[in-house]
Design a protein around this motif. Sequence first.
Motif, PDB file in Angstrom:
ATOM      1  N   LEU A 138     -15.675  12.285 -10.568  1.00 42.52           N
ATOM      2  CA  LEU A 138     -14.253  12.539 -10.338  1.00 42.52           C
ATOM      3  C   LEU A 138     -13.716  11.684  -9.199  1.00 42.52           C
ATOM      4  CD1 LEU A 138     -11.728  14.106 -11.081  1.00 42.52           C
ATOM      5  CD2 LEU A 138     -12.494  15.967  -9.578  1.00 42.52           C
ATOM      6  N   GLU A 179     -13.023   8.349 -10.725  1.00 44.56           N
ATOM      7  CA  GLU A 179     -11.882   8.449 -11.636  1.00 44.56           C
ATOM      8  C   GLU A 179     -10.557   8.476 -10.874  1.00 44.56           C
ATOM      9  OE1 GLU A 179     -11.983  10.957 -15.282  1.00 44.56           O
ATOM     10  OE2 GLU A 179     -13.835  11.723 -14.408  1.00 44.56           O
ATOM     11  N   VAL A 180     -10.516   9.275  -9.811  1.00 42.54           N
ATOM     12  CA  VAL A 180      -9.275   9.395  -9.040  1.00 42.54           C
ATOM     13  C   VAL A 180      -8.959   8.093  -8.322  1.00 42.54           C
ATOM     14  CG1 VAL A 180      -8.174  10.571  -7.088  1.00 42.54           C
ATOM     15  CG2 VAL A 180      -9.450  11.896  -8.786  1.00 42.54           C
ATOM     16  N   GLU A 210     -11.046  21.199  -7.853  1.00 44.61           N
ATOM     17  CA  GLU A 210     -11.806  19.981  -7.642  1.00 44.61           C
ATOM     18  C   GLU A 210     -10.906  18.767  -7.421  1.00 44.61           C
ATOM     19  OE1 GLU A 210     -14.242  22.860  -9.999  1.00 44.61           O
ATOM     20  OE2 GLU A 210     -12.236  22.004 -10.252  1.00 44.61           O
ATOM     21  N   LEU A 211      -9.837  18.671  -8.176  1.00 40.12           N
ATOM     22  CA  LEU A 211      -8.954  17.510  -8.043  1.00 40.12           C
ATOM     23  C   LEU A 211      -8.292  17.475  -6.672  1.00 40.12           C
ATOM     24  CD1 LEU A 211      -7.727  15.022  -9.340  1.00 40.12           C
ATOM     25  CD2 LEU A 211      -5.961  16.483 -10.358  1.00 40.12           C
TER      26      LEU A 211
END
Length: 252
Positions: free
Chosen positions: A92, A95-96, A59-60
């Motif tokens: 996410l 967040e990133v 996912e990242l």
Amino acid sequence: MSGSLLVIGLGPGAPEQMTPAARQAIEAADAILGYTTYLRLIAELAPGTPREESGMGQELQRVNRAIDLAKAGRRVALVSGGDAGIYGMAGLVYEVLRQRGERVTVKVVPGVPALAAAAALLGAPLMNDFAAINLSDRLTPLEEILRRLEMAVQADFVLCLYNPQGRNRVEPFRLACEILARHRSPETPVGIVRHAYRTGQRVKLITLAGLPQAEVDMATIVIVGNSCTFVYEGKMVTPRGYAAKYALGETR
């Protein structure tokens, strides 16, 4: 050059369950990124648009790649199952971006969440207060999951359990069943839905007593009723509270 990042919830899986806004966003994109399984669900949508698929646990990397493409001027569709803001990719992304200290135009396109799809197939189990708890301890410590579950059970919420059990991850489900058994009647209705609105869909009603032996996996949603939930004509129903205020049998 300014691009954008569209984080899109695909809904439960069937094309007819996808919102028109999600479909339009995918068709307008010039790059589509997503988990392999989700891209297969939309294989016939915008077939000429370049796609980049990746597996579970990546996912990242997927989010960073989507951000990089958007910064390069692309209109990127990052797809997520159900609703992208419920155990999906939307959080996410933010967040990133925060960690990278960068700005990209982001739009989250909502989709039908798995709990809503499962509830519709079961009847009306979420008509009163409920709590959603993800039993996967890949990103959340098990002790925190169990603490939240214990509190939600004692508060008499209807419970929606995501990712109840994996191939090599059985302990969270076993412990969850023990917590439920301590606080709720063994006759409590439980709904089990696997692959809602997808090929291989399975819908089953059981009681809490049979939950430890139930066949559940990562593609399953388990809905555990509260003290008022009942089964009528094969459907699971949690009263909203109308019976305490109105004569439900009256026609006028």
